[in-house]
Design a protein around this motif. Structure first.
Motif, PDB file in Angstrom:
ATOM      1  N   MET A   1     -38.739  13.624  37.647  1.00 13.41           N
ATOM      2  CA  MET A   1     -39.878  13.205  38.448  1.00 13.41           C
ATOM      3  C   MET A   1     -40.372  11.856  37.922  1.00 13.41           C
ATOM      4  SD  MET A   1     -41.865  14.644  40.791  1.00 13.41           S
ATOM      5  CE  MET A   1     -43.338  14.129  41.585  1.00 13.41           C
ATOM      6  N   GLU A   2     -40.383  10.884  38.785  1.00 13.66           N
ATOM      7  CA  GLU A   2     -40.832   9.558  38.385  1.00 13.66           C
ATOM      8  C   GLU A   2     -42.351   9.466  38.437  1.00 13.66           C
ATOM      9  OE1 GLU A   2     -38.970   6.732  40.970  1.00 13.66           O
ATOM     10  OE2 GLU A   2     -37.313   6.475  39.588  1.00 13.66           O
ATOM     11  N   THR A  38     -31.467   1.190  46.287  1.00 15.30           N
ATOM     12  CA  THR A  38     -32.365   1.940  45.407  1.00 15.30           C
ATOM     13  C   THR A  38     -32.417   1.269  44.049  1.00 15.30           C
ATOM     14  OG1 THR A  38     -31.609   3.982  46.465  1.00 15.30           O
ATOM     15  CG2 THR A  38     -32.853   4.231  44.454  1.00 15.30           C
ATOM     16  N   VAL A  39     -33.579   1.341  43.424  1.00 18.65           N
ATOM     17  CA  VAL A  39     -33.727   0.922  42.023  1.00 18.65           C
ATOM     18  C   VAL A  39     -34.409   2.066  41.297  1.00 18.65           C
ATOM     19  CG1 VAL A  39     -34.765  -0.712  40.408  1.00 18.65           C
ATOM     20  CG2 VAL A  39     -33.870  -1.530  42.586  1.00 18.65           C
ATOM     21  N   ARG A  40     -33.815   2.503  40.201  1.00 22.29           N
ATOM     22  CA  ARG A  40     -34.408   3.565  39.393  1.00 22.29           C
ATOM     23  C   ARG A  40     -34.715   2.994  38.013  1.00 22.29           C
ATOM     24  NH1 ARG A  40     -30.307   7.172  41.882  1.00 22.29           N
ATOM     25  NH2 ARG A  40     -31.431   8.232  43.556  1.00 22.29           N
ATOM     26  N   VAL A  41     -35.964   3.174  37.591  1.00 17.75           N
ATOM     27  CA  VAL A  41     -36.423   2.621  36.323  1.00 17.75           C
ATOM     28  C   VAL A  41     -36.608   3.767  35.331  1.00 17.75           C
ATOM     29  CG1 VAL A  41     -38.240   1.263  35.232  1.00 17.75           C
ATOM     30  CG2 VAL A  41     -37.603   0.777  37.579  1.00 17.75           C
ATOM     31  N   THR A  42     -36.193   3.535  34.085  1.00 14.79           N
ATOM     32  CA  THR A  42     -36.375   4.551  33.046  1.00 14.79           C
ATOM     33  C   THR A  42     -37.858   4.690  32.711  1.00 14.79           C
ATOM     34  OG1 THR A  42     -36.020   2.869  31.332  1.00 14.79           O
ATOM     35  CG2 THR A  42     -34.088   4.146  32.026  1.00 14.79           C
ATOM     36  N   PRO A  43     -38.256   5.816  32.115  1.00 10.79           N
ATOM     37  CA  PRO A  43     -39.680   6.029  31.799  1.00 10.79           C
ATOM     38  C   PRO A  43     -40.301   4.954  30.902  1.00 10.79           C
ATOM     39  CG  PRO A  43     -38.500   8.097  31.649  1.00 10.79           C
ATOM     40  CD  PRO A  43     -37.467   7.023  31.861  1.00 10.79           C
ATOM     41  N   ASP A  44     -39.506   4.350  30.025  1.00  8.31           N
ATOM     42  CA  ASP A  44     -40.054   3.295  29.161  1.00  8.31           C
ATOM     43  C   ASP A  44     -40.036   1.916  29.828  1.00  8.31           C
ATOM     44  OD1 ASP A  44     -37.363   2.712  29.111  1.00  8.31           O
ATOM     45  OD2 ASP A  44     -37.218   2.580  26.923  1.00  8.31           O
ATOM     46  N   LEU A  45     -39.581   1.858  31.085  1.00 12.65           N
ATOM     47  CA  LEU A  45     -39.502   0.637  31.890  1.00 12.65           C
ATOM     48  C   LEU A  45     -38.578  -0.417  31.279  1.00 12.65           C
ATOM     49  CD1 LEU A  45     -43.272   0.249  32.866  1.00 12.65           C
ATOM     50  CD2 LEU A  45     -41.497   1.503  34.080  1.00 12.65           C
ATOM     51  N   VAL A  88     -42.488  -6.768  30.318  1.00 13.47           N
ATOM     52  CA  VAL A  88     -41.106  -6.904  29.869  1.00 13.47           C
ATOM     53  C   VAL A  88     -40.192  -6.728  31.081  1.00 13.47           C
ATOM     54  CG1 VAL A  88     -39.308  -5.928  28.396  1.00 13.47           C
ATOM     55  CG2 VAL A  88     -41.671  -6.000  27.590  1.00 13.47           C
ATOM     56  N   ILE A  89     -39.297  -7.674  31.279  1.00 12.93           N
ATOM     57  CA  ILE A  89     -38.340  -7.568  32.377  1.00 12.93           C
ATOM     58  C   ILE A  89     -37.243  -6.601  31.940  1.00 12.93           C
ATOM     59  CG2 ILE A  89     -36.762  -8.828  33.899  1.00 12.93           C
ATOM     60  CD1 ILE A  89     -39.787  -9.606  34.072  1.00 12.93           C
ATOM     61  N   PRO A  90     -36.996  -5.539  32.707  1.00  6.56           N
ATOM     62  CA  PRO A  90     -36.013  -4.535  32.280  1.00  6.56           C
ATOM     63  C   PRO A  90     -34.582  -5.067  32.292  1.00  6.56           C
ATOM     64  CG  PRO A  90     -36.846  -4.020  34.466  1.00  6.56           C
ATOM     65  CD  PRO A  90     -37.629  -5.193  33.977  1.00  6.56           C
ATOM     66  N   GLN A  91     -33.743  -4.453  31.473  1.00  2.60           N
ATOM     67  CA  GLN A  91     -32.310  -4.733  31.524  1.00  2.60           C
ATOM     68  C   GLN A  91     -31.805  -4.209  32.861  1.00  2.60           C
ATOM     69  OE1 GLN A  91     -30.345  -6.310  29.265  1.00  2.60           O
ATOM     70  NE2 GLN A  91     -32.176  -6.726  28.035  1.00  2.60           N
ATOM     71  N   LEU A  92     -30.871  -4.919  33.453  1.00  2.00           N
ATOM     72  CA  LEU A  92     -30.376  -4.538  34.773  1.00  2.00           C
ATOM     73  C   LEU A  92     -28.969  -3.978  34.678  1.00  2.00           C
ATOM     74  CD1 LEU A  92     -31.532  -7.694  36.769  1.00  2.00           C
ATOM     75  CD2 LEU A  92     -32.675  -5.485  36.649  1.00  2.00           C
TER      76      LEU A  92
END
Length: 113
Positions: A1-2, A38-45, A88-92
């Motif tokens: 759950m995001e 779709t883009v899915r981001v980890t909980p720590d962004l 912080v720009i996330p790793q892609l």
């Protein structure tokens, strides 16, 4: 759950990545039309998994390889756009979204019965 924050960041990244691919696809990605589905981001962004739909589908692996090579440039362009909104720009990470192919395959199977 995001979380709500993850969902907001995902939508923002999806919109901006789609715009980047629209503007850069002519020169960088062999003129292919690239959609960010779709883009899915980890909980720590810290990590964003982007699922791409590439049209036309011939040479799709080569285009994905070019996108992965251009990852630092794409991340830089993304950082210039969302730097004021995200600390912080996330790793892609980029993946092929094959859900449309899967739907088409199931549709063909249902029609053949």
């Amino acid at each position: 759950m995001e979380s709500t924050r993850q969902q907001k960041i995902s939508r923002l990244l999806q919109k901006e990545l789609a715009d980047i691919f629209q503007k850069e696809s002519r020169t960088m990605f062999m003129g292919k039309m690239i959609s960010v589905t779709t883009v899915r981001v980890t909980p720590d962004l810290g990590m964003a998994k982007s699922y791409l739909s590439i049209f036309p589908t011939d040479g799709i692996r080569e285009v994905l390889k070019e996108i992965r090579i251009a990852n630092p440039k794409i991340r830089y362009l993304l950082g210039r756009r969302v730097g004021k909104q995200i600390r912080v720009i996330p790793q892609l990470e980029f993946y092929i979204d094959d859900s449309l192919d899967y739907i088409e395959k199931i549709d063909d199977l249902l029609k053949s019965e």
